[in-house]
Design a protein around this motif. Sequence first.
Motif, short mmCIF file in Angstrom:
data_model
loop_
_atom_site.label_atom_id
_atom_site.label_comp_id
_atom_site.label_asym_id
_atom_site.label_seq_id
_atom_site.Cartn_x
_atom_site.Cartn_y
_atom_site.Cartn_z
N ALA A 135 0.84 -1.21 0.00
CA ALA A 135 0.00 0.00 0.00
C ALA A 135 0.87 1.26 0.00
O ALA A 135 0.58 2.22 -0.73
CB ALA A 135 -0.92 0.00 1.22
N PHE A 136 1.93 1.25 0.79
CA PHE A 136 2.83 2.40 0.80
C PHE A 136 3.52 2.56 -0.56
O PHE A 136 3.66 3.68 -1.07
CB PHE A 136 3.89 2.24 1.89
CG PHE A 136 3.37 2.45 3.29
CD1 PHE A 136 2.12 3.00 3.51
CD2 PHE A 136 4.14 2.11 4.39
CE1 PHE A 136 1.63 3.20 4.80
CE2 PHE A 136 3.67 2.30 5.68
CZ PHE A 136 2.42 2.85 5.89
N GLY A 187 3.94 10.32 -5.73
CA GLY A 187 5.25 10.94 -5.58
C GLY A 187 5.47 11.54 -4.21
O GLY A 187 5.21 10.91 -3.18
N TRP A 188 5.94 12.79 -4.19
CA TRP A 188 6.22 13.45 -2.91
C TRP A 188 4.96 13.68 -2.09
O TRP A 188 5.01 13.69 -0.87
CB TRP A 188 6.97 14.77 -3.15
CG TRP A 188 8.40 14.57 -3.46
CD1 TRP A 188 9.02 14.72 -4.67
CD2 TRP A 188 9.41 14.13 -2.56
NE1 TRP A 188 10.34 14.41 -4.59
CE2 TRP A 188 10.62 14.05 -3.29
CE3 TRP A 188 9.43 13.81 -1.21
CZ2 TRP A 188 11.83 13.66 -2.73
CZ3 TRP A 188 10.62 13.41 -0.63
CH2 TRP A 188 11.80 13.33 -1.37
N THR A 189 3.84 13.86 -2.76
CA THR A 189 2.58 13.94 -2.02
C THR A 189 2.34 12.64 -1.28
O THR A 189 1.87 12.63 -0.14
CB THR A 189 1.41 14.23 -2.97
OG1 THR A 189 1.62 15.49 -3.60
CG2 THR A 189 0.09 14.26 -2.22
N GLY A 190 2.67 11.51 -1.91
CA GLY A 190 2.54 10.22 -1.26
C GLY A 190 3.42 10.10 -0.03
O GLY A 190 3.01 9.50 0.98
N LEU A 236 1.63 11.87 2.70
CA LEU A 236 0.46 11.12 3.16
C LEU A 236 0.87 9.94 4.04
O LEU A 236 0.23 9.67 5.07
CB LEU A 236 -0.35 10.63 1.95
CG LEU A 236 -0.98 11.70 1.07
CD1 LEU A 236 -1.73 11.05 -0.09
CD2 LEU A 236 -1.91 12.60 1.87
N ILE A 237 1.90 9.24 3.65
CA ILE A 237 2.37 8.10 4.46
C ILE A 237 2.89 8.58 5.81
O ILE A 237 2.59 7.99 6.86
CB ILE A 237 3.46 7.32 3.70
CG1 ILE A 237 2.85 6.62 2.48
CG2 ILE A 237 4.14 6.30 4.61
CD1 ILE A 237 3.88 6.03 1.54
N ALA A 238 3.67 9.67 5.80
CA ALA A 238 4.19 10.21 7.05
C ALA A 238 3.05 10.63 7.98
O ALA A 238 3.07 10.35 9.19
CB ALA A 238 5.11 11.40 6.77
N ALA A 239 2.04 11.29 7.42
CA ALA A 239 0.89 11.71 8.23
C ALA A 239 0.15 10.51 8.79
O ALA A 239 -0.30 10.52 9.95
CB ALA A 239 -0.05 12.58 7.40
N THR A 240 0.01 9.46 7.99
CA THR A 240 -0.65 8.23 8.45
C THR A 240 0.08 7.65 9.66
O THR A 240 -0.54 7.28 10.66
CB THR A 240 -0.69 7.20 7.31
OG1 THR A 240 -1.44 7.73 6.22
CG2 THR A 240 -1.32 5.89 7.77
N LEU A 241 1.40 7.56 9.58
CA LEU A 241 2.18 6.96 10.65
C LEU A 241 2.19 7.83 11.90
O LEU A 241 2.13 7.31 13.02
CB LEU A 241 3.61 6.70 10.16
CG LEU A 241 3.73 5.65 9.05
CD1 LEU A 241 5.17 5.57 8.54
CD2 LEU A 241 3.26 4.29 9.53
N VAL A 242 2.27 9.13 11.73
CA VAL A 242 2.25 10.03 12.90
C VAL A 242 0.91 9.93 13.62
O VAL A 242 0.86 9.83 14.85
CB VAL A 242 2.55 11.48 12.47
CG1 VAL A 242 2.26 12.45 13.62
CG2 VAL A 242 4.00 11.62 12.02
#
Length: 246
Positions: free
Chosen positions: A185-186, A194-197, A200-206
């Motif tokens: 999924a990541f 791209g960088w938006t992804g 989004l992944i960083a925000a999900t984990l935080v």
Amino acid sequence: MSPRPLWIAGRFLSRLPFPDHGETTPVETGLSVPWYPFIGLLMGLLAALTAVGALALAPQIAATLTLIVWVWSTGALHMDGLADSADAWIGGLGSRERTLEIMKDPRSGPAAVTLLGLVLIAKWSGLQALIAAGSPWLLLAVPMLGRVQLLLILLTTPYARQEGMAAAQSRQLPRRATWLAILAAFGATLLAAGWTGVILIAATLVLFALARGRMMARIAGFTGDTAGALVELTETLLLLICASLV
């Protein structure tokens, strides 16, 4: 490979027309978990297609139609968890036992109604911005990453009750396949956005780390309701981030 775990995941998480899988075993329930992000991807695809099909309409109307289809596709499953968690977190007054008791109450109080309204308004606003900017395909990643949270919580966090569907899922969870589903999924998010992804992944984990910390402090684990609340909050946060970046 049997498609039954996919059917189980689809019928549990969505109202999409998956085949009836009949009676399930605890092992099959566990095997269905790695498919959750894929079900989220299908929901995102349906929402994105609705948004694209409504581009000729005013952005407000297109956002309304997209939100209706999105909520329908989930059967409001996680909104129920968000509502129960809101009432329990406020009414529980810091007590683990009281918090768990309130979550079992099917009635919704002012906290539940207020938070549901705010989340729906936030989602509608984010959808309107994405549609107005001509970027509805970012919706593909949002429900998918929301369901990644379910995998992360099952992998890392004890279940707060003695019994329940999530307890069976935790015991029968295919851990290697579940981690691979998260990585897939990541990877899909990075390839598509791209960088938006990355953001989004960083925000999900935080958000996961913050929510898990609160769950452990209050109820020493998670429940189906708190997991559902995490899905809804993740979707809302990611949608607003997407809307801010387009």
